[in-house]
Design a protein around this motif. Structure first.
Motif, mmCIF file in Angstrom:
data_model
loop_
_atom_site.group_PDB
_atom_site.id
_atom_site.type_symbol
_atom_site.label_atom_id
_atom_site.label_comp_id
_atom_site.label_asym_id
_atom_site.label_seq_id
_atom_site.Cartn_x
_atom_site.Cartn_y
_atom_site.Cartn_z
ATOM 1 N N GLY A 41 0.883 -1.259 -0.115
ATOM 2 C CA GLY A 41 0.099 -0.113 0.015
ATOM 3 C C GLY A 41 0.798 1.229 -0.077
ATOM 4 O O GLY A 41 0.625 2.154 -0.710
ATOM 5 N N SER A 42 1.917 1.438 0.869
ATOM 6 C CA SER A 42 2.849 2.413 0.909
ATOM 7 C C SER A 42 3.474 2.649 -0.550
ATOM 8 O O SER A 42 3.591 3.794 -0.771
ATOM 9 C CB SER A 42 3.871 2.206 2.036
ATOM 10 O OG SER A 42 3.207 2.380 3.066
ATOM 11 N N PHE A 43 3.968 1.489 -0.897
ATOM 12 C CA PHE A 43 4.803 1.569 -2.303
ATOM 13 C C PHE A 43 3.954 2.037 -3.380
ATOM 14 O O PHE A 43 4.457 2.655 -4.436
ATOM 15 C CB PHE A 43 5.557 0.347 -2.544
ATOM 16 C CG PHE A 43 6.538 0.043 -1.600
ATOM 17 C CD1 PHE A 43 7.444 1.055 -1.002
ATOM 18 C CD2 PHE A 43 6.904 -1.220 -1.068
ATOM 19 C CE1 PHE A 43 8.546 0.696 -0.121
ATOM 20 C CE2 PHE A 43 7.881 -1.236 -0.144
ATOM 21 C CZ PHE A 43 8.996 -0.349 0.358
ATOM 22 N N GLU A 44 2.809 1.313 -3.439
ATOM 23 C CA GLU A 44 1.716 2.031 -4.490
ATOM 24 C C GLU A 44 1.415 3.356 -4.588
ATOM 25 O O GLU A 44 1.264 3.883 -5.436
ATOM 26 C CB GLU A 44 0.222 0.857 -4.434
ATOM 27 C CG GLU A 44 0.977 -0.671 -5.101
ATOM 28 C CD GLU A 44 -0.055 -1.280 -5.038
ATOM 29 O OE1 GLU A 44 -1.345 -0.996 -4.392
ATOM 30 O OE2 GLU A 44 -0.386 -2.413 -5.699
ATOM 31 N N ALA A 45 1.324 3.832 -3.013
ATOM 32 C CA ALA A 45 0.900 5.255 -2.940
ATOM 33 C C ALA A 45 2.289 6.012 -3.688
ATOM 34 O O ALA A 45 1.992 7.252 -4.245
ATOM 35 C CB ALA A 45 0.682 5.682 -1.498
ATOM 36 N N LEU A 46 3.255 5.432 -3.434
ATOM 37 C CA LEU A 46 4.474 6.257 -3.997
ATOM 38 C C LEU A 46 4.538 6.149 -5.360
ATOM 39 O O LEU A 46 4.813 7.085 -6.165
ATOM 40 C CB LEU A 46 5.886 5.588 -3.484
ATOM 41 C CG LEU A 46 6.279 6.000 -1.971
ATOM 42 C CD1 LEU A 46 7.294 5.153 -1.657
ATOM 43 C CD2 LEU A 46 6.764 7.402 -2.181
ATOM 44 N N LEU A 47 4.240 5.158 -6.036
ATOM 45 C CA LEU A 47 4.326 4.803 -7.286
ATOM 46 C C LEU A 47 3.223 5.879 -7.910
ATOM 47 O O LEU A 47 3.391 6.259 -9.275
ATOM 48 C CB LEU A 47 4.048 3.373 -7.910
ATOM 49 C CG LEU A 47 4.224 2.930 -9.313
ATOM 50 C CD1 LEU A 47 5.780 3.263 -9.614
ATOM 51 C CD2 LEU A 47 3.810 1.455 -9.331
ATOM 52 N N ASN A 48 1.934 5.742 -7.599
ATOM 53 C CA ASN A 48 1.145 6.644 -8.071
ATOM 54 C C ASN A 48 1.738 8.339 -7.878
ATOM 55 O O ASN A 48 1.262 9.043 -8.881
ATOM 56 C CB ASN A 48 -0.160 6.957 -7.133
ATOM 57 C CG ASN A 48 -1.028 5.526 -7.135
ATOM 58 O OD1 ASN A 48 -0.823 4.739 -8.301
ATOM 59 N ND2 ASN A 48 -1.704 5.252 -6.317
ATOM 60 N N THR A 49 2.410 8.609 -7.252
ATOM 61 C CA THR A 49 3.039 10.171 -7.355
ATOM 62 C C THR A 49 4.095 10.289 -8.340
ATOM 63 O O THR A 49 4.213 11.308 -8.894
ATOM 64 C CB THR A 49 3.793 10.450 -6.036
ATOM 65 O OG1 THR A 49 4.665 9.663 -5.936
ATOM 66 C CG2 THR A 49 2.670 10.256 -4.765
#
Length: 167
Positions: free
Chosen positions: A126-134
């Motif tokens: 979840g954290s890494f996907e949030a980063l990837l979205n940025t």
């Protein structure tokens, strides 16, 4: 001080950093309730890999100025990187994210790493996907996801993210 250290203008072993530390400590004698003094002393000790000292100064900063975001964020990093105290690192990173709405790269990256080290892979993803979205083109974010999926035993997703990381 952080700006100078980040830009390579101060080396963590240079006498100039010793001088800055001495002046900050002298400033504390004059104005002991000025939170930027304790924060910068925590920052210096973090750069010097002195975890207990960094933690002490950063916690003192939070006593002087509750909610000081840079201190909360850096306490997450110090606890994870220097003290190997993953529950405390998680606490500070989650405090930054959940209480103060900080979804910056250091917080999300720190949370993703701490969750992964604690075996909390869905939270890590979840954290890494949030980063990837940025930043969808950031290879490091793809690599973090690939490694996490691999640790979970999900080879298909791991391969997909590895391919994107090295594309």
């Amino acid at each position: 001080i952080k700006e100078y250290l980040d830009n390579g203008q101060l080396d963590s072993d240079l006498p100039l950093l010793d001088l800055a530390e001495a002046h900050l400590k002298k400033g504390m004698d004059i104005y002991p309730k000025f939170h930027y003094l304790t924060y910068n002393l925590g920052l210096i000790n973090n750069y010097r890999n002195k975890g207990p000292q960094a933690k002490r100064y950063l916690e003192q900063t939070l006593q002087l100025k509750p909610g000081h975001m840079q201190s909360i964020r850096l306490l997450g990093t110090v606890n994870a990187r220097l003290l190997n105290n993953l529950p405390s690192a998680r606490y500070y990173f989650e405090l930054a994210r959940d209480t103060y709405g900080d979804t910056s790269e250091p917080v999300l990256q720190g949370l993703g790493n701490v969750y992964a080290m604690m075996g909390l892979y869905p939270e890590s993803i979840g954290s890494f996907e949030a980063l990837l979205n940025t930043d969808p083109q950031n290879g490091r974010y793809h690599l973090n996801l690939a490694i996490t999926y691999e640790r979970m035993g999900n080879g298909a997703n791991a391969k997909r993210y590895y391919d994107q990381a090295f594309a």
